[in-house]
Design a protein around this motif. Sequence first.
Motif, PDB file in Angstrom:
ATOM      1  N   CYS A 132       6.680 -10.073  -7.331  1.00 18.93           N
ATOM      2  CA  CYS A 132       7.407  -9.782  -6.101  1.00 18.93           C
ATOM      3  C   CYS A 132       8.350 -10.938  -5.735  1.00 18.93           C
ATOM      4  O   CYS A 132       9.522 -10.894  -6.051  1.00 18.93           O
ATOM      5  CB  CYS A 132       6.352  -9.532  -5.037  1.00 18.93           C
ATOM      6  SG  CYS A 132       6.975  -9.062  -3.450  1.00 18.93           S
ATOM      7  N   MET A 291      13.705  -7.477  -3.574  1.00 20.90           N
ATOM      8  CA  MET A 291      13.385  -7.339  -5.003  1.00 20.90           C
ATOM      9  C   MET A 291      14.595  -7.201  -5.927  1.00 20.90           C
ATOM     10  O   MET A 291      14.498  -7.483  -7.118  1.00 20.90           O
ATOM     11  CB  MET A 291      12.462  -6.135  -5.219  1.00 20.90           C
ATOM     12  CG  MET A 291      11.109  -6.253  -4.553  1.00 20.90           C
ATOM     13  SD  MET A 291      10.173  -7.681  -5.083  1.00 20.90           S
ATOM     14  CE  MET A 291      10.527  -8.836  -3.809  1.00 20.90           C
ATOM     15  N   GLY A 328       7.372  -8.864   0.922  1.00 21.85           N
ATOM     16  CA  GLY A 328       7.061  -7.444   0.889  1.00 21.85           C
ATOM     17  C   GLY A 328       5.775  -7.015   1.557  1.00 21.85           C
ATOM     18  O   GLY A 328       5.772  -6.337   2.578  1.00 21.85           O
ATOM     19  N   GLN A 329       4.656  -7.407   0.973  1.00 27.70           N
ATOM     20  CA  GLN A 329       3.371  -6.928   1.481  1.00 27.70           C
ATOM     21  C   GLN A 329       3.071  -7.606   2.812  1.00 27.70           C
ATOM     22  O   GLN A 329       3.480  -8.739   3.062  1.00 27.70           O
ATOM     23  CB  GLN A 329       2.261  -7.270   0.487  1.00 27.70           C
ATOM     24  CG  GLN A 329       2.445  -6.667  -0.888  1.00 27.70           C
ATOM     25  CD  GLN A 329       1.462  -5.541  -1.162  1.00 27.70           C
ATOM     26  OE1 GLN A 329       1.179  -4.745  -0.281  1.00 27.70           O
ATOM     27  NE2 GLN A 329       0.960  -5.469  -2.370  1.00 27.70           N
ATOM     28  N   ARG A 579      11.267   1.614  -4.476  1.00 23.45           N
ATOM     29  CA  ARG A 579      10.393   2.287  -3.513  1.00 23.45           C
ATOM     30  C   ARG A 579      11.120   3.371  -2.740  1.00 23.45           C
ATOM     31  O   ARG A 579      12.332   3.471  -2.780  1.00 23.45           O
ATOM     32  CB  ARG A 579       9.906   1.248  -2.512  1.00 23.45           C
ATOM     33  CG  ARG A 579       9.512   0.003  -3.171  1.00 23.45           C
ATOM     34  CD  ARG A 579       9.355  -1.141  -2.221  1.00 23.45           C
ATOM     35  NE  ARG A 579       8.265  -1.968  -2.739  1.00 23.45           N
ATOM     36  CZ  ARG A 579       8.386  -2.734  -3.826  1.00 23.45           C
ATOM     37  NH1 ARG A 579       9.523  -2.823  -4.458  1.00 23.45           N
ATOM     38  NH2 ARG A 579       7.348  -3.401  -4.282  1.00 23.45           N
ATOM     39  N   HIS A 585       3.681   1.384  -2.647  1.00 18.57           N
ATOM     40  CA  HIS A 585       3.241   0.941  -3.971  1.00 18.57           C
ATOM     41  C   HIS A 585       2.481   2.004  -4.738  1.00 18.57           C
ATOM     42  O   HIS A 585       3.015   3.030  -5.072  1.00 18.57           O
ATOM     43  CB  HIS A 585       2.393  -0.331  -3.851  1.00 18.57           C
ATOM     44  CG  HIS A 585       3.195  -1.431  -3.266  1.00 18.57           C
ATOM     45  ND1 HIS A 585       2.652  -2.503  -2.667  1.00 18.57           N
ATOM     46  CD2 HIS A 585       4.539  -1.598  -3.182  1.00 18.57           C
ATOM     47  CE1 HIS A 585       3.623  -3.297  -2.233  1.00 18.57           C
ATOM     48  NE2 HIS A 585       4.760  -2.751  -2.535  1.00 18.57           N
TER      49      HIS A 585
HETATM   50 MO   LIG Z   1       6.183  -6.913  -3.196  1.00 17.44          MO
END
Ligand SMILES: [Mo]
Length: 689
Positions: A132, A291, A328-329, A579, A585
């Motif tokens: 990531c 990303m 991201g997460q 995405r 995910h």
């Molecule tokens: Mo990610």
Amino acid sequence: MDINYVQTTCPYCGTGCSFNLVVKDKKVIGVAPYHRSPVNEGKLCPKGNYAHEFINSPDRLTTPLIKKNGKFEPATWDEAYDLIAKKFKSYKPDEMACLASARVSNEENYAMMKFARGVLKTRHIDHCARLCHASTVAGLAASFGSGAMTNSIGDIAQSKCVFVLGSNTFEQHPLIGRRIVQAHENGAKLIVADPRFTPTAKQADLYMAFVSGSDVAILNGMMQEIIRNGWEDKEFIKTRTKDYEKLKEVVMKDAYSLENVSKISKIPVAQLKTAAEWFAKAESACICYSMGITQHTVGVDNVKSTANIQMLTGNLGKAGGGVNALRGQNNVQGACDMGALPVVFTGYQKVIDEAAHKKFSDAWGFPDGICEAKNGYEVTTMMDVLADKPGELKAMYIMGENPMISDPDLHHVEKALKTLDFLVVQDIFMTETAELADVVLPAACYAERDGTQTSTERRVQMWRVAQAPPGEAKVDWQIFCELAAKMGYAKQFPWKSAEDIFTEIAKVTPSYGGMNYARLNRPEALHWPCPTVEHPGSPILHIGRFSHPDGIGVFTPIEWKPPAEVPDAEYPYVLTTGRCLWHWHTGTMTRRSDSLEREEPTGWIEMNPEDAKALDIKDHEMVRAMTRRGQVNVPARVTKDIMKGVMFMPFHFKECAANVLTNNALDPVAKIPEFKACSVKVEKIKEGK
Ligand SMILES: [Mo]
Ligand SMILES: Nc1nc2c(c(=O)[nH]1)N[C@H]1C(S)=C(S)[C@@H](COP(=O)(O)OP(=O)(O)OC[C@H]3O[C@@H](n4cnc5c(=O)[nH]c(N)nc54)[C@H](O)[C@@H]3O)O[C@H]1N2
Ligand SMILES: Nc1nc2c(c(=O)[nH]1)N[C@H]1C(S)=C(S)[C@@H](COP(=O)(O)OP(=O)(O)OC[C@H]3O[C@@H](n4cnc5c(=O)[nH]c(N)nc54)[C@H](O)[C@@H]3O)O[C@H]1N2
Ligand code: SF4
């Protein structure tokens, strides 16, 4: 009726929105706005809005499972712990590897990190940041001395020019997208560069379509144009940076004239010119990337190029500027901060630094010492070692990751994981990865624990218990405590609450040193670095000085290189992956949420109408996509929103898994795979085949 509202933070993306969980008769039944959060001010995207729907899914894991004769059988926690303890004790430290998780709390990542390095004494711990923003952590640390997003989310609204490069912010970080809209409404110019005409791109004043993998060329070209016109910030360059002449030598090469950059990227010269001018002349300009920049064999080069253009234009350490690497997460920033990486303890204290190693060894007090003061393997290296040198790694403990859908080249991943002698997976659902495990441990989800998570803007915020975990599931940190006790280390895992763990984290982590639950327990929480209890936290980094010991930012000259795999006669198209708005995910949570699954019930491959016509493919038709790694059948989505020659697949869907196709080629420094570019061929599926 017994209804409660429990304020908490979103378990999906790194924006870090807050909401209330609505609890009726001790069960979470809904989400309601929480208006006092300065991040989202009561607004939510669809994932946040429906973040309650998977919590009480009948598929939740409720008891430990042990595989016997190829079949999972329910077991007691004691049976599971005894088996794991016995197996782990039978291996040498570096025969074991751990994957921590950007989905769980700081406290839980810290617990796994301490378990790996202290109990197992292995060097090998990593997590999905590798897939990531590993390029960001390495690239920005080299340029600025710190690998984190430089400004805050709210600050983006103040910018006078927002350049979105390799981020589909409106779908992937919607509540950051809202700040971009606010900046735009305040008169900022919005430039978006992306191979796809995304919902983000559709809002732009200037949209530049380009071929995946040409980012360095684009940024070098823009820098050349800026320098040619004398738009660079001479004062900033002189007082705050070094190695400008080296940068200049490379970006002024003929190779990066706008004409040549246009040939590489397919962006018209006039657009590149406008982008350079708007960006350089704005009073403040920020870059938002994600990303599209990082997931390349040149990921670190791409990141350093964004740092270069921001130092060149003096857009650091000020409001409305910055390199906004959108993490991201939900807790990927925190998992990195907690040292769930093979090279650092918490707060980026290096494992190979003897003083840091001694500090942790002393603080933890394991009578038989901790892991060696050597770097361990990255996730991607672990998979390569497993597949190519069977026997070197024998056991793995995976918490909250699903590499059987999320890692590149799934045939390779399956081969790798199948060489393991012993695999433990700790998750909230039975995943494709858990299916391969010897022991599966049921974990509590975000709504069932207290703890903290750190958002992309380095804001450390709370999760709060809203309901009890299903069946016998336990919170992740508690599992480490109990397992450590079984293995003879109860004393090193004495925690009775998440807060106890946080107190220990603050003691050993300078950037978190001034934080405690009392200070975090308010709507604005705190941004790290926050070294002392009097410190107000740091929403903007690099004001007046960079984080390097000498305070100086470093320009790095970068030459453009093409992706590892480029189209040829056999595989003529570029495949890029990513995405969609509705899914997360590997789909474990969003595909169990009816409101989200209804919107996009399966995957697709996006292609330009001209390419579709040449291939005789119609919209919605099932097609076969093939790369050198494998093939999948997937419905076609024919749309002008993607440029000719490039195709796109989301990777959420196991029935048409994009990662069967992706290339496991890695950035040499960050070891991040090239998810954003490989070569693909696509054909019509003929009757009977
Ligand atoms: Mo990610
Ligand atoms: N709905 C939803 N939101 C998410 C996630 C999710 O799974 N679902 N995941 C979260 C996570 S962990 C992350 S890391 C972020 C990711 O957030 P983003 O990076 O915004 O999402 P991606 O779709 O991976 O890719 C972003 C864009 O990069 C473009 N792109 C492709 N190739 C290139 C290239 O070579 N150069 C450039 N500059 N751009 C390119 C793609 O067309 C795409 O529009 O999203 C977070 N938010
Ligand atoms: N082709 C392609 N592949 C990609 C990407 C891409 O752009 N293209 N992007 C990459 C990126 S940026 C990322 S971040 C990765 C993400 O890759 P992963 O992290 O593997 O994906 P997730 O689906 O988020 O997996 C998290 C797992 O955690 C579990 N989980 C959720 N909450 C908890 C909890 O509280 N406790 C425990 N123990 N488990 C929990 C979920 O059920 C799920 O199985 O994917 C990467 N893969
Ligand atoms: S923007 Fe991100 S944090 Fe906010 S509600 Fe949506 S998924 Fe959750």
